[in-house]
Each structure stands twice: as structure tokens, then as C-alpha cells.
Scaffold this motif. Structure first.
Motif, PDB file in Angstrom:
ATOM      1  N   ILE A  19      45.606  30.194  47.118  1.00 10.77           N
ATOM      2  CA  ILE A  19      45.738  31.867  47.642  1.00 10.77           C
ATOM      3  C   ILE A  19      44.665  32.291  48.701  1.00 10.77           C
ATOM      4  CG2 ILE A  19      45.826  33.925  46.709  1.00 10.77           C
ATOM      5  CD1 ILE A  19      48.207  32.745  45.851  1.00 10.77           C
ATOM      6  N   ARG A  28      50.292  37.445  46.851  1.00 11.97           N
ATOM      7  CA  ARG A  28      48.453  37.660  46.552  1.00 11.97           C
ATOM      8  C   ARG A  28      48.168  39.054  46.985  1.00 11.97           C
ATOM      9  NH1 ARG A  28      47.288  36.313  51.491  1.00 11.97           N
ATOM     10  NH2 ARG A  28      46.246  33.842  51.190  1.00 11.97           N
ATOM     11  N   TYR A  54      38.579  33.094  46.832  1.00 15.31           N
ATOM     12  CA  TYR A  54      38.712  32.926  45.448  1.00 15.31           C
ATOM     13  C   TYR A  54      37.923  32.082  44.271  1.00 15.31           C
ATOM     14  CZ  TYR A  54      42.350  36.531  46.473  1.00 15.31           C
ATOM     15  OH  TYR A  54      42.860  37.609  47.309  1.00 15.31           O
TER      16      TYR A  54
END
Length: 310
Positions: free
Chosen positions: A177, A134, A185
């Protein structure tokens, strides 16, 4: 138990990392034999068995630094020169291979993970592997990744065939992620996609409402909603599909309600003509979570309300 010195153990651990790295380098079929697994697992166990956390801290740092080295030497260079669909395709491949590598390493470091990493550091080695990817890959390339995914969606909207399975895999990466952290995200991407969709259909509807008859306009709305629902269902979760249909409803119907009433009146449409228009779109679900609202239901209520205001 045969004790080994830390330096000797780190050499053995390096052997494990070098072979695991081959997975990311393009050899995902890399397998560890039973003997190799026992060798690496026993090495970590023996080093961790020593009283105190000194060796454990060194091994934990070794784990993280080795992942970072793999990312910097292999993952980032493979992504750096790529754009658009090629970037997304390489990202999906790299993420898949990286996860496979990390799973092997976590198995070797199982004892460290159980008795040090999760307990003393607050995060498991699996979470550490995601953190590394990440921070060093995803956050660095996020704007390019998001732009590439939005571009693919736009191309499909204009009739181009795209790899929807790959786009679905990219959405899965957004979710993975962002798991267990405060940065949403996937949700951020969906919002960017909704904003672009709103702008696109706002412009389109402004052209249609001027040049098309009411019947043609409604038929186009019906077609767009069905197409968007089908396309988005291949790569977005159901809640996001509902949000997308609601954006279309807002831009194509709610925002154009008065114009549609004016068009209905200017065309001297009879009630029979109007009912025929409604019947053509009566079966399309608008994506309402708590009702069975259809395009026909919504349009009928909207036109009645707007006609009263007008």
C-alpha cells in the motif's frame, strides 16, 4: 474492425465488472473464458480506437468508479464490524481477492492503460486500483489495523500462539500500500511497535533489576533477546528485527548499566563469577549491522564503562 457506440460498449464493460466483482464477493475461483476475455478486450480496444481522448477518458473514469463501487458495496461492509484478529484476517482475504479482480480488469483494459492512463494520467490502472483501496479502505481503517497488529504481537510476547503467517501478510500489505508514495506505512508501524516494545521492556527491566540476582537478570535478558529475534523474524524484515534487538539492548542493558554495576558490587561477585555470567550470553548476536557484537561483548564493555563512571 466493427465499431460500436460508447453506450453499447459500456454495457459490455459492465458485464466484465459484474463478473469480476464476484471474486471480491467470495468467489476467487471465478475465471473468464477465452471468449469472454477476447470480447471485453476487443470492446475496450474498439472504443479507444476512435480518434480523440473522449472515449478513453470515459473508460478511465468508468474503471475507477467501478472499483470504488465494489469497495463501498463489498469490501468496507465486510470489514466494518470486525476487530482485532478477525479484522486482520478479513483484510488479508479482501486485499488478495481485490488484487485478483484488479488484475483481470487491467488485462481487459490493457489498450487503455498503455495509450491513455499511464501516458495522460501519469498513473497506470494497476496503480489506480491500489489508490482506490488505499484511500477508501486502508486510510480509513489504518488506526484499527495497526492496533490489531500490535495487539497480536503483544499477545505472542505473553506466550499466546498467534497466526504469524497472517501477521506477515499484513506487513506485506503495509509495504504494498505504501509503495511509490510518500507515506511509509510499514516504517510507521515498525516505529509504533518499537515504541511499545521499549515501554514494555523498560517496565520489565525495572522490576528485574530490583528483585533478581545479576546472573538471573542476564539470563532473562539473553532469553528475551533470543525470543524476540525468533518471533519477529517470522513477520518483520531483517532490518526491523535488528532495530527491535537494539531497543531491547538499550532498555535492558544500556539504561540499567549503573544498576547492574551496583548489583555486581553488592553481591561481591568475583571476576570468575563475572566471566561465567558473560560466557552464558557470549553467543547471542545483538543485531549490529557492521560488527559481530554479542551480548557478552556489549555487557563487558558496558559494565567496564559504567564501573569507571560510578
Amino acid at each position: 474492425m466493427q465499431f460500436i457506440q460508447l453506450d453499447e460498449g459500456l454495457v459490455i464493460i459492465d458485464e466484465a465488472f459484474q463478473k469480476a466483482k464476484k471474486i471480491v464477493e467470495g468467489y476467487p475461483e471465478t475465471k473468464f473464458t477465452t471468449e469472454e476475455y477476447m470480447k471485453f478486450h476487443a470492446c475496450v480496444y474498439t472504443l479507444c480506437y476512435k480518434p480523440g481522448d473522449g472515449n478513453k477518458a470515459v473508460l478511465h473514469e468508468k474503471f475507477r468508479r467501478s472499483l470504488e463501487e465494489t469497495i463501498n458495496s463489498t469490501v468496507l461492509p465486510s470489514l466494518a464490524a470486525k476487530e482485532n484478529e478477525l479484522l486482520l484476517r478479513e483484510l488479508v482475504l479482501m486485499w488478495s481477492n481485490y488484487k485478483l479482480m484488479a488484475r483481470w480488469l487491467c488485462r481487459f483494459f490493457e489498450y487503455l492503460d498503455r495509450y491513455y492512463s499511464s501516458f495522460c494520467c501519469g498513473v497506470s490502472l494497476g496503480e489506480t486500483s491500489i489508490d482506490c483501496f488505499r484511500n477508501l479502505v486502508f486510510n480509513v481503517l489504518l488506526s484499527r489495523i495497526q492496533a490489531a497488529a500490535l495487539s497480536l504481537i503483544c499477545e505472542e510476547r505473553h506466550g499466546k500462539q498467534i497466526d504469524t503467517k497472517m501477521l506477515q501478510d499484513v506487513m506485506s500489505i503495509f509495504m504494498e500500500i505504501g509503495k511509490n508514495i510518500s507515506t511509509p506505512y510499514y516504517e510507521n508501524f515498525v516505529q509504533a511497535m518499537l515504541d511499545e516494545s521499549a515501554a514494555f521492556y523498560s517496565q520489565l527491566s525495572s522490576q528485574w533489576v530490583v528483585h533478581d540476582s545479576l546472573t538471573d537478570y542476564i539470563q532473562k535478558v539473553n532469553w528475551c533477546m533470543m525470543q524476540e529475534k525468533e518471533r519477529a523474524g517470522h513477520y518483520l524484515d531483517p532490518t526491523s528485527v535488528i532495530k527491535l534487538i537494539q531497543v531491547l539492548r538499550c532498555q535492558l542493558l544500556d539504561m540499567k548499566a549503573l544498576k547492574l554495576v551496583e548489583k555486581l558490587q553488592s553481591q561481591n561477585s568475583s571476576q570468575l563469577d563475572y566471566q561465567e555470567i558473560l560466557s552464558k550470553c557470549a553467543g547471542l548476536d545483538l543485531g549490529e549491522e557492521s560488527s559481530t557484537s554479542t551480548l557478552g561483548d556489549h555487557l563487558s564493555a558496558l559494565m567496564a564503562k559504567s564501573a569507571h563512571i560510578h
